[in-house]
Design an enzyme around this catalytic site. Structure first.
Site, mmCIF file in Angstrom:
data_model
loop_
_atom_site.group_PDB
_atom_site.id
_atom_site.type_symbol
_atom_site.label_atom_id
_atom_site.label_comp_id
_atom_site.label_asym_id
_atom_site.label_seq_id
_atom_site.Cartn_x
_atom_site.Cartn_y
_atom_site.Cartn_z
ATOM 1 N N CYS A 72 0.849 -1.186 0.000
ATOM 2 C CA CYS A 72 0.000 0.000 0.000
ATOM 3 C C CYS A 72 0.884 1.235 0.000
ATOM 4 C CB CYS A 72 -0.892 -0.004 1.242
ATOM 5 S SG CYS A 72 -1.975 1.429 1.369
ATOM 6 N N GLU A 115 -8.678 -0.326 -3.279
ATOM 7 C CA GLU A 115 -9.027 1.106 -3.348
ATOM 8 C C GLU A 115 -10.415 1.378 -2.779
ATOM 9 O OE1 GLU A 115 -6.674 3.085 -3.751
ATOM 10 O OE2 GLU A 115 -5.346 1.529 -4.483
HETATM 11 ZN ZN LIG Z 1 -3.464 1.416 -0.349
#
Ligand SMILES: [Zn+2]
Length: 154
Positions: A72, A115
């Site tokens: 991430c 997302e």
């Molecule tokens: Zn992320």
């Protein structure tokens, strides 16, 4: 928003003024990563990337899941196995305001779920605790089956 602004004879309008705070995310999986195995066929040849999704929602999920290391942008260099559905159907508005429905699979499905989690305030590390329990077995099976691990950052 433009319609609302014109109707009110305004010159400008922010989404927050009319309780419209659109959720927005972008996803672009490079062609060479849109495969199940290296140099294999594209998993999502019909999906034009980058995907720019306004108010996306997942409207269908396959039953199959996969456990793959995920990263991430909010957690540089941290990778952890996350169990996610392999195929999802996502519905969203594009930048022209047109309703789109896309079935996405593989890494693209993973990125879309990642997302949409962000939009709901959920981080991939939130999934790790429960995924971790199954991690060893499933990951070994997955590695044996595919012969490789994919890492994506989204
Ligand atoms: Zn992320």
């Amino acid at each position: 928003m433009l319609e609302t602004m014109y109707e009110a004879d305004g010159l400008g309008l922010a989404a927050q003024q009319i309780n419209e705070t659109p959720a927005l995310c972008v996803v672009d999986v490079p062609a060479e990563m849109d495969v199940l195995v290296e140099d294999g066929p594209r998993l999502n040849p019909a999906v034009a990337m980058p995907l720019v999704m306004v108010n996306p929602e997942i409207v269908a999920r396959a039953e199959s899941e996969s456990l793959i290391d995920e990263g991430c942008l909010s957690f540089p260099k941290l990778y952890a196995p996350v169990l996610r559905v392999s195929v999802v159907t996502v519905r969203f508005l594009n930048l022209k305001g047109q309703l789109q429905t896309c079935e996405v699979r593989g890494l693209l499905a993973r990125a879309v779920q990642h997302e949409l989690d962000h939009l709901a305030g959920v981080l991939f590390v939130d999934h790790v605790a429960s995924a971790e329990r199954e991690a060893l077995n499933v990951q070994l099976q997955e590695m044996e089956r595919t012969g490789r691990r994919q890492a994506g950052v989204a």
